[in-house]
Design a protein around this motif. Structure first.
Motif, mmCIF file in Angstrom:
data_model
loop_
_atom_site.group_PDB
_atom_site.id
_atom_site.type_symbol
_atom_site.label_atom_id
_atom_site.label_comp_id
_atom_site.label_asym_id
_atom_site.label_seq_id
_atom_site.Cartn_x
_atom_site.Cartn_y
_atom_site.Cartn_z
ATOM 1 N N PRO A 1 0.825 -1.192 0.000
ATOM 2 C CA PRO A 1 0.000 0.000 0.000
ATOM 3 C C PRO A 1 0.865 1.249 0.000
ATOM 4 O O PRO A 1 1.853 1.344 0.712
ATOM 5 N N ALA A 2 0.465 2.243 -0.822
ATOM 6 C CA ALA A 2 1.202 3.495 -0.847
ATOM 7 C C ALA A 2 0.803 4.341 0.344
ATOM 8 O O ALA A 2 -0.272 4.198 0.924
ATOM 9 N N ALA A 3 1.694 5.263 0.704
ATOM 10 C CA ALA A 3 1.400 6.174 1.799
ATOM 11 C C ALA A 3 0.243 7.072 1.415
ATOM 12 O O ALA A 3 0.073 7.450 0.257
ATOM 13 N N THR A 4 -0.584 7.432 2.379
ATOM 14 C CA THR A 4 -1.691 8.337 2.119
ATOM 15 C C THR A 4 -1.543 9.563 2.994
ATOM 16 O O THR A 4 -0.912 9.544 4.043
ATOM 17 N N GLY A 5 -2.151 10.652 2.525
ATOM 18 C CA GLY A 5 -2.039 11.894 3.260
ATOM 19 C C GLY A 5 -3.133 12.035 4.294
ATOM 20 O O GLY A 5 -4.074 11.258 4.374
ATOM 21 N N ASP A 6 -3.019 13.076 5.086
ATOM 22 C CA ASP A 6 -4.035 13.421 6.065
ATOM 23 C C ASP A 6 -5.279 13.885 5.318
ATOM 24 O O ASP A 6 -5.201 14.599 4.324
ATOM 25 N N ALA A 7 -6.437 13.477 5.764
ATOM 26 C CA ALA A 7 -7.683 13.820 5.087
ATOM 27 C C ALA A 7 -7.897 15.319 5.026
ATOM 28 O O ALA A 7 -8.594 15.819 4.145
ATOM 29 N N ASP A 8 -7.291 16.080 5.972
ATOM 30 C CA ASP A 8 -7.465 17.529 6.002
ATOM 31 C C ASP A 8 -6.388 18.262 5.228
ATOM 32 O O ASP A 8 -6.405 19.487 5.145
ATOM 33 N N GLU A 9 -5.405 17.554 4.684
ATOM 34 C CA GLU A 9 -4.313 18.189 3.960
ATOM 35 C C GLU A 9 -4.831 18.811 2.674
ATOM 36 O O GLU A 9 -5.621 18.227 1.943
ATOM 37 N N ASP A 10 -4.371 20.036 2.393
ATOM 38 C CA ASP A 10 -4.778 20.750 1.193
ATOM 39 C C ASP A 10 -3.875 20.337 0.043
ATOM 40 O O ASP A 10 -2.721 20.757 -0.037
ATOM 41 N N VAL A 11 -4.383 19.479 -0.821
ATOM 42 C CA VAL A 11 -3.599 18.947 -1.931
ATOM 43 C C VAL A 11 -4.124 19.540 -3.226
ATOM 44 O O VAL A 11 -5.324 19.459 -3.502
ATOM 45 N N PRO A 12 -3.263 20.148 -4.058
ATOM 46 C CA PRO A 12 -3.732 20.711 -5.333
ATOM 47 C C PRO A 12 -4.469 19.674 -6.161
ATOM 48 O O PRO A 12 -4.036 18.527 -6.296
#
Length: 428
Positions: free
Chosen positions: A29-40
């Motif tokens: 599994p790839a790393a995932t970001g925080d659900a609240d992170e502002d991703v373009p």
């Protein structure tokens, strides 16, 4: 160079050759970001990505249908739930195959449209113009539509990944096939005067030896006249001509040769071997005759084959692409779109740009090719091998010969096509 003037040039040659042709008969599994992170490019319900491609200009006739096919696949995917509940919005901007315009539209995509990634930007000279910019801004630059080896430099360009089998691989595969099947024939090469031509020559010489090409001729895409180059190849007694040409110049080469009453064998890179596009240039009366026996390379399901992928893509094309002509470009565009969807699914429910990169170089993506993908931390190349195709009575399909390229050596391998699963929708 105008697309229309090139088309007229080829059409005129085709008309002049009609009589000649008739006479010739021719998972971690790839790393995932925080659900609240502002991703373009990422919202609760949408992933926005972009591409530059020639919708107008000299390369449009050969390549503009690729992005339309990718868009059709994404529409199909969105109607089937998207990826992790998000629809994919694919913004395609026309660069006219002009590097200066590419710089403008890619900056618009990144700075104004705030795309999550650039996917399948097309062309060696055009994409080279934005390579540094995308990596400096840490924008995932996925599955470039070009066979240049420039995209496979993980240390220098960690955010860039290729999609095509590179030109060294294609040159080596075509030359090895010529050696295996026609060992006594004189092999020559016609190529663009840029990296495309350089790398095809490099690959061919790896298979044939440093002196294996009897004659090499180069041309510029700014000049629609290749009569001098074709005349030199004919004078050198060339029997097989390897082509490092885009579709328009493949057609121009064949038409010019036929006008001279010369009908050698033609072995083309996949970038210039799309049968339906070539017929469009040469004309429906002359094209099929000139293209009979054309040898090419491919690494995806062939349009003339019976793969389940081809069946699915035909259905998608009929329903979501206004019934556009179905050909190798259609398969290419949908294959790229599928691979991006697969990477996005692996990037996790809350993807970041880094988790997307991690997913691609994990080595776990399958794609839909006839050989395994080569992505990894130390390889940003998609396919390090290719199969050989031929045109027979208007059908372009594999002939069984498949070659892999490793460490400067060309070897014969068995293809291992990826089976269709999940109705072409990635997921667990």
């Amino acid at each position: 160079m105008s697309q229309h003037s090139l088309t007229r040039r080829v059409a005129a040659l085709a008309g002049a050759t009609a009589v000649l042709v008739a006479l010739a008969g021719c998972s971690t599994p790839a790393a995932t970001g925080d659900a609240d992170e502002d991703v373009p490019g990422i919202s609760d319900d949408t992933v926005t990505i972009g591409a530059h491609t020639p919708l107008t200009g000299p390369a449009a006739a050969g390549y503009s249908s690729i992005s339309a096919a990718a868009t059709a696949y994404f529409d199909y995917l969105n109607d089937n739930g998207g990826v992790h509940g998000r629809d994919i919005e694919y913004i395609v901007k026309d660069d006219g195959y002009n590097p200066a315009t590419t710089q403008t539209v890619v900056r618009e995509l990144v700075q104004e449209d705030e795309v999550f990634a650039i996917v399948n930007g097309l062309g060696t000279p055009t994409h080279t113009a934005v390579l540094d910019y995308l990596n400096q801004n840490e924008v995932p630059d996925l599955f470039v539509a070009s066979g240049s080896t420039s995209w496979n430099q993980p240390e220098k360009y960690p955010f860039t990944f290729g999609f095509n089998a590179d030109y060294v691989v294609e040159g080596a595969a075509l030359a090895q096939y010529a050696t295996d099947e026609y060992p006594d024939k004189v092999v020559c090469l016609l190529g663009q005067d840029d990296d495309f031509g350089d790398e095809m020559i490099e690959g061919a010489e790896l298979a044939l030896g440093a002196d294996g090409l009897a004659q090499v001729e180069r041309y510029s895409v700014s000049n629609q006249d290749v009569a001098a180059q074709i005349g030199a190849l004919k004078a050198a007694g060339c029997e097989i001509n390897i082509l490092a040409t885009i579709n328009g110049f493949t057609a121009l080469a064949l038409g010019t040769a036929a006008q001279l009453g010369w009908f050698p064998m033609w072995f083309s890179s996949s970038s210039g071997a799309n049968y339906e596009t070539l017929v469009g240039y040469l004309g429906a009366d002359v094209g099929p005759k000139l293209l009979q026996g054309l040898v090419g390379t491919n690494y995806l399901p062939a349009s003339g084959g019976d793969s389940e992928w081809v069946t699915l893509f035909r259905q998608i094309n009929d329903e979501y692409n206004d019934g556009a002509t179905f050909d190798g470009n259609t398969i290419y565009g949908m294959s790229v779109a599928y691979l991006f969807a697969e990477a996005l699914e692996a990037a996790g429910e809350n993807p970041t740009r880094q988790s997307l990169i991690d997913a691609v170089q994990s080595g776990d993506l399958a794609g839909n090719g006839i050989l395994p993908l080569s992505f990894g931390e130390d390889s940003h190349a998609a396919y390090l091998g290719a199969g050989i195709t031929t045109v027979d009575q208007g059908v372009q399909d594999y002939v069984g010969a498949t070659y892999a390229f490793d460490g400067g050596t060309v070897t014969t391998v068995d293809p291992s096509p990826v089976a269709l699963s999940g109705e072409g929708v990635p997921g667990p």
